[in-house]
Design a protein around this motif. Structure first.
Motif, PDB file in Angstrom:
ATOM      1  N   ASP A   1     -10.245   1.168  -2.845  1.00  0.00           N
ATOM      2  CA  ASP A   1     -10.548   0.491  -1.607  1.00  0.00           C
ATOM      3  C   ASP A   1     -10.141   1.051  -0.170  1.00  0.00           C
ATOM      4  OD1 ASP A   1     -12.812  -0.822  -2.951  1.00  0.00           O
ATOM      5  OD2 ASP A   1     -12.251  -2.763  -2.493  1.00  0.00           O
ATOM      6  N   ILE A   2      -8.290   1.208  -0.445  1.00  0.00           N
ATOM      7  CA  ILE A   2      -8.076   1.190   1.086  1.00  0.00           C
ATOM      8  C   ILE A   2      -7.847   2.732   0.608  1.00  0.00           C
ATOM      9  CG2 ILE A   2      -5.582   0.780   2.223  1.00  0.00           C
ATOM     10  CD1 ILE A   2      -6.044  -2.516   0.421  1.00  0.00           C
ATOM     11  N   LEU A   3      -7.463   3.176  -0.659  1.00  0.00           N
ATOM     12  CA  LEU A   3      -5.936   4.787  -0.286  1.00  0.00           C
ATOM     13  C   LEU A   3      -7.769   5.863  -0.742  1.00  0.00           C
ATOM     14  CD1 LEU A   3      -2.948   4.311  -2.313  1.00  0.00           C
ATOM     15  CD2 LEU A   3      -3.616   4.632   0.239  1.00  0.00           C
ATOM     16  N   GLY A   4      -8.940   5.139  -1.630  1.00  0.00           N
ATOM     17  CA  GLY A   4      -9.885   6.395  -1.917  1.00  0.00           C
ATOM     18  C   GLY A   4      -9.797   6.597  -2.390  1.00  0.00           C
ATOM     19  N   MET A   5      -9.317   6.120  -4.093  1.00  0.00           N
ATOM     20  CA  MET A   5      -8.466   7.595  -4.473  1.00  0.00           C
ATOM     21  C   MET A   5      -9.897   7.008  -6.384  1.00  0.00           C
ATOM     22  SD  MET A   5      -4.543   7.444  -4.792  1.00  0.00           S
ATOM     23  CE  MET A   5      -4.824   8.829  -5.160  1.00  0.00           C
ATOM     24  N   LYS A   6      -9.878   7.922  -6.775  1.00  0.00           N
ATOM     25  CA  LYS A   6     -10.721   8.022  -7.711  1.00  0.00           C
ATOM     26  C   LYS A   6      -9.804   8.304  -8.913  1.00  0.00           C
ATOM     27  CE  LYS A   6     -15.236   9.101  -5.705  1.00  0.00           C
ATOM     28  NZ  LYS A   6     -16.617   9.682  -5.993  1.00  0.00           N
ATOM     29  N   ARG A   7      -9.937   8.082 -10.380  1.00  0.00           N
ATOM     30  CA  ARG A   7      -9.347   7.843 -11.705  1.00  0.00           C
ATOM     31  C   ARG A   7     -10.974   9.421 -12.118  1.00  0.00           C
ATOM     32  NH1 ARG A   7      -5.083   6.369 -14.898  1.00  0.00           N
ATOM     33  NH2 ARG A   7      -5.211   7.587 -16.048  1.00  0.00           N
ATOM     34  N   VAL A   8      -9.599  10.647 -12.115  1.00  0.00           N
ATOM     35  CA  VAL A   8     -10.608  11.704 -12.614  1.00  0.00           C
ATOM     36  C   VAL A   8     -10.099  12.405 -13.714  1.00  0.00           C
ATOM     37  CG1 VAL A   8     -11.159  14.369 -11.932  1.00  0.00           C
ATOM     38  CG2 VAL A   8     -10.754  11.768 -10.130  1.00  0.00           C
TER      39      VAL A   8
ATOM     40  N   ILE B   1       1.005  -1.283  -0.231  1.00  0.00           N
ATOM     41  CA  ILE B   1       0.507   0.142   0.239  1.00  0.00           C
ATOM     42  C   ILE B   1       1.179   0.928  -0.403  1.00  0.00           C
ATOM     43  CG2 ILE B   1      -1.862   1.795   1.330  1.00  0.00           C
ATOM     44  CD1 ILE B   1      -2.678  -1.510   2.658  1.00  0.00           C
ATOM     45  N   ASP B   2       1.332   1.340   0.873  1.00  0.00           N
ATOM     46  CA  ASP B   2       2.584   2.422   1.072  1.00  0.00           C
ATOM     47  C   ASP B   2       3.510   2.550  -0.179  1.00  0.00           C
ATOM     48  OD1 ASP B   2       2.204   2.754   3.138  1.00  0.00           O
ATOM     49  OD2 ASP B   2       3.580   2.035   4.412  1.00  0.00           O
ATOM     50  N   LYS B   3       4.041   1.966  -0.813  1.00  0.00           N
ATOM     51  CA  LYS B   3       4.692   1.777  -2.054  1.00  0.00           C
ATOM     52  C   LYS B   3       3.768   1.762  -3.745  1.00  0.00           C
ATOM     53  CE  LYS B   3       8.848  -1.248  -0.595  1.00  0.00           C
ATOM     54  NZ  LYS B   3       9.439  -2.576  -1.040  1.00  0.00           N
ATOM     55  N   ASN B   4       2.458   1.649  -3.554  1.00  0.00           N
ATOM     56  CA  ASN B   4       1.795   2.214  -4.187  1.00  0.00           C
ATOM     57  C   ASN B   4       1.474   3.256  -4.048  1.00  0.00           C
ATOM     58  OD1 ASN B   4       1.892  -0.563  -5.813  1.00  0.00           O
ATOM     59  ND2 ASN B   4      -0.419  -0.631  -5.136  1.00  0.00           N
ATOM     60  N   LYS B   5       0.754   3.863  -3.199  1.00  0.00           N
ATOM     61  CA  LYS B   5       1.008   4.864  -2.202  1.00  0.00           C
ATOM     62  C   LYS B   5       1.902   6.285  -3.399  1.00  0.00           C
ATOM     63  CE  LYS B   5      -0.061   7.981   0.486  1.00  0.00           C
ATOM     64  NZ  LYS B   5      -1.111   8.335   2.286  1.00  0.00           N
ATOM     65  N   ILE B   6       3.375   6.349  -3.076  1.00  0.00           N
ATOM     66  CA  ILE B   6       4.323   6.692  -3.482  1.00  0.00           C
ATOM     67  C   ILE B   6       4.671   6.585  -5.124  1.00  0.00           C
ATOM     68  CG2 ILE B   6       6.751   7.099  -3.749  1.00  0.00           C
ATOM     69  CD1 ILE B   6       6.378   5.340  -0.319  1.00  0.00           C
ATOM     70  N   LEU B   7       4.839   5.375  -5.287  1.00  0.00           N
ATOM     71  CA  LEU B   7       5.029   5.607  -7.296  1.00  0.00           C
ATOM     72  C   LEU B   7       3.307   6.239  -7.492  1.00  0.00           C
ATOM     73  CD1 LEU B   7       6.006   4.329  -9.191  1.00  0.00           C
ATOM     74  CD2 LEU B   7       4.944   2.471  -9.170  1.00  0.00           C
ATOM     75  N   LEU B   8       2.044   6.426  -7.301  1.00  0.00           N
ATOM     76  CA  LEU B   8       0.972   6.659  -7.672  1.00  0.00           C
ATOM     77  C   LEU B   8       1.851   8.602  -7.633  1.00  0.00           C
ATOM     78  CD1 LEU B   8      -1.153   5.655  -9.403  1.00  0.00           C
ATOM     79  CD2 LEU B   8      -2.876   6.635  -7.550  1.00  0.00           C
ATOM     80  N   LEU B   9       1.881   8.948  -6.770  1.00  0.00           N
ATOM     81  CA  LEU B   9       1.252  10.055  -6.473  1.00  0.00           C
ATOM     82  C   LEU B   9       2.678  10.888  -7.287  1.00  0.00           C
ATOM     83  CD1 LEU B   9       1.346  10.400  -2.259  1.00  0.00           C
ATOM     84  CD2 LEU B   9      -0.321  10.976  -4.375  1.00  0.00           C
ATOM     85  N   GLU B  10       3.812   9.912  -6.948  1.00  0.00           N
ATOM     86  CA  GLU B  10       5.097  10.371  -8.107  1.00  0.00           C
ATOM     87  C   GLU B  10       4.631  10.106  -9.763  1.00  0.00           C
ATOM     88  OE1 GLU B  10       8.379   8.156  -8.297  1.00  0.00           O
ATOM     89  OE2 GLU B  10       8.145   8.888  -6.200  1.00  0.00           O
ATOM     90  N   ILE B  11       3.867   9.681 -10.172  1.00  0.00           N
ATOM     91  CA  ILE B  11       3.231   9.637 -11.416  1.00  0.00           C
ATOM     92  C   ILE B  11       1.951   8.653 -11.699  1.00  0.00           C
ATOM     93  CG2 ILE B  11       3.549   8.129 -14.025  1.00  0.00           C
ATOM     94  CD1 ILE B  11       6.605   7.077 -13.321  1.00  0.00           C
ATOM     95  N   ARG B  12       1.295   9.993 -11.204  1.00  0.00           N
ATOM     96  CA  ARG B  12      -0.672  10.645 -11.099  1.00  0.00           C
ATOM     97  C   ARG B  12      -1.411   9.646 -12.476  1.00  0.00           C
ATOM     98  NH1 ARG B  12      -3.161  13.177  -6.901  1.00  0.00           N
ATOM     99  NH2 ARG B  12      -1.793  13.847  -5.572  1.00  0.00           N
ATOM    100  N   HIS B  13      -0.744  10.176 -13.721  1.00  0.00           N
ATOM    101  CA  HIS B  13      -1.230   9.367 -14.638  1.00  0.00           C
ATOM    102  C   HIS B  13      -1.733   8.171 -14.903  1.00  0.00           C
ATOM    103  CE1 HIS B  13      -2.207  13.322 -16.350  1.00  0.00           C
ATOM    104  NE2 HIS B  13      -0.967  13.511 -16.372  1.00  0.00           N
ATOM    105  N   MET B  14      -0.967   7.298 -14.233  1.00  0.00           N
ATOM    106  CA  MET B  14      -0.417   5.923 -14.572  1.00  0.00           C
ATOM    107  C   MET B  14      -2.038   4.758 -14.148  1.00  0.00           C
ATOM    108  SD  MET B  14       2.703   3.363 -12.405  1.00  0.00           S
ATOM    109  CE  MET B  14       3.637   3.804 -12.600  1.00  0.00           C
ATOM    110  N   SER B  15      -1.870   4.700 -15.255  1.00  0.00           N
ATOM    111  CA  SER B  15      -2.804   3.305 -15.081  1.00  0.00           C
ATOM    112  C   SER B  15      -2.787   1.855 -13.945  1.00  0.00           C
ATOM    113  CB  SER B  15      -3.168   2.463 -16.629  1.00  0.00           C
ATOM    114  OG  SER B  15      -2.009   1.393 -17.088  1.00  0.00           O
ATOM    115  N   VAL B  16      -3.951   1.473 -13.565  1.00  0.00           N
ATOM    116  CA  VAL B  16      -3.524   0.236 -12.897  1.00  0.00           C
ATOM    117  C   VAL B  16      -3.041  -0.506 -13.445  1.00  0.00           C
ATOM    118  CG1 VAL B  16      -5.146  -1.293 -11.794  1.00  0.00           C
ATOM    119  CG2 VAL B  16      -5.847   1.084 -11.808  1.00  0.00           C
ATOM    120  N   ARG B  17      -2.386  -1.139 -14.647  1.00  0.00           N
ATOM    121  CA  ARG B  17      -1.954  -2.108 -15.320  1.00  0.00           C
ATOM    122  C   ARG B  17      -0.569  -1.838 -15.568  1.00  0.00           C
ATOM    123  NH1 ARG B  17      -4.423  -3.329 -20.756  1.00  0.00           N
ATOM    124  NH2 ARG B  17      -6.027  -5.185 -19.851  1.00  0.00           N
ATOM    125  N   ASP B  18      -0.342  -0.871 -15.802  1.00  0.00           N
ATOM    126  CA  ASP B  18       1.348  -0.665 -15.048  1.00  0.00           C
ATOM    127  C   ASP B  18       1.677  -0.874 -13.913  1.00  0.00           C
ATOM    128  OD1 ASP B  18       1.690  -0.173 -18.091  1.00  0.00           O
ATOM    129  OD2 ASP B  18       1.015   2.408 -17.973  1.00  0.00           O
TER     130      ASP B  18
END
Length: 171
Positions: free
Chosen positions: A83-90, A48-65
């Motif tokens: 579910d866990i981080l409560g994020m949406k694709r906007v 969860i922590d590593k996904n959050k850090i990676l996603l906050l760096e590159i917000r355009h990243m797809s779920v598959r990537d």
């Protein structure tokens, strides 16, 4: 009949077929067998922590990537994000036009000049010639889906100016 009798605690039809196949193959143990060196869940705190850090760096990243980058399943990656981080694709919110400070100041000066001329010269507005124009729009490289980002509910939507007109004008 099992669904009526046991409701939600009933085994699914697919799972029942898989158990049947296992017992026909010679399995005698009813308990689940342990798996080889796999965590029971990929939604552990480290992932969860590593996904959050990676996603906050590159917000355009797809779920598959993101799933390929972290070497977890796509569904687990999606479950962590939604579910866990409560994020949406906007998708980005389109603005009519984005001007820089110099362009805004120039427009203001032109408008003030026209107002002062209209006050000093009575026929000034009658001398302005208008005509029809066709503008050629530049090509936008990203679709709205590609330019969408993962955001929290309390974060503002990203902004994107509408297609800007190119320098070429066709009369």
């Amino acid at each position: 009949m099992l669904n009526k009798a046991f409701g939600d605690s009933c085994m699914s039809k697919t799972q029942a077929y898989e158990w049947y196949k296992e017992f026909n193959a010679g399995r005698e143990i009813v308990e689940y067998l342990s798996r080889s060196n796999r965590p029971s869940s990929s939604t552990i705190a480290d992932n969860i922590d590593k996904n959050k850090i990676l996603l906050l760096e590159i917000r355009h990243m797809s779920v598959r990537d993101l799933a390929q980058e972290r070497d977890i399943s796509t569904m687990s990656s999606y479950r962590i994000l939604s579910d866990i981080l409560g994020m949406k694709r906007v998708a980005e919110r389109l603005l009519p036009k984005e001007l820089n400070v110099l362009q805004k100041e120039h427009r203001k000066q032109v408008a003030l000049d026209m107002v002062s001329r209209a006050d000093s010269e009575p026929n000034f507005m009658n001398r302005i010639i208008t005509g029809g124009e066709t503008w050629v729009y530049e090509y936008d490289m990203q679709t709205s889906r590609q330019s969408s980002e993962w955001r929290y509910d309390d974060e503002p939507k990203p902004k994107k100016p509408r297609q800007s007109r190119s320098k070429v004008k066709v009369m």
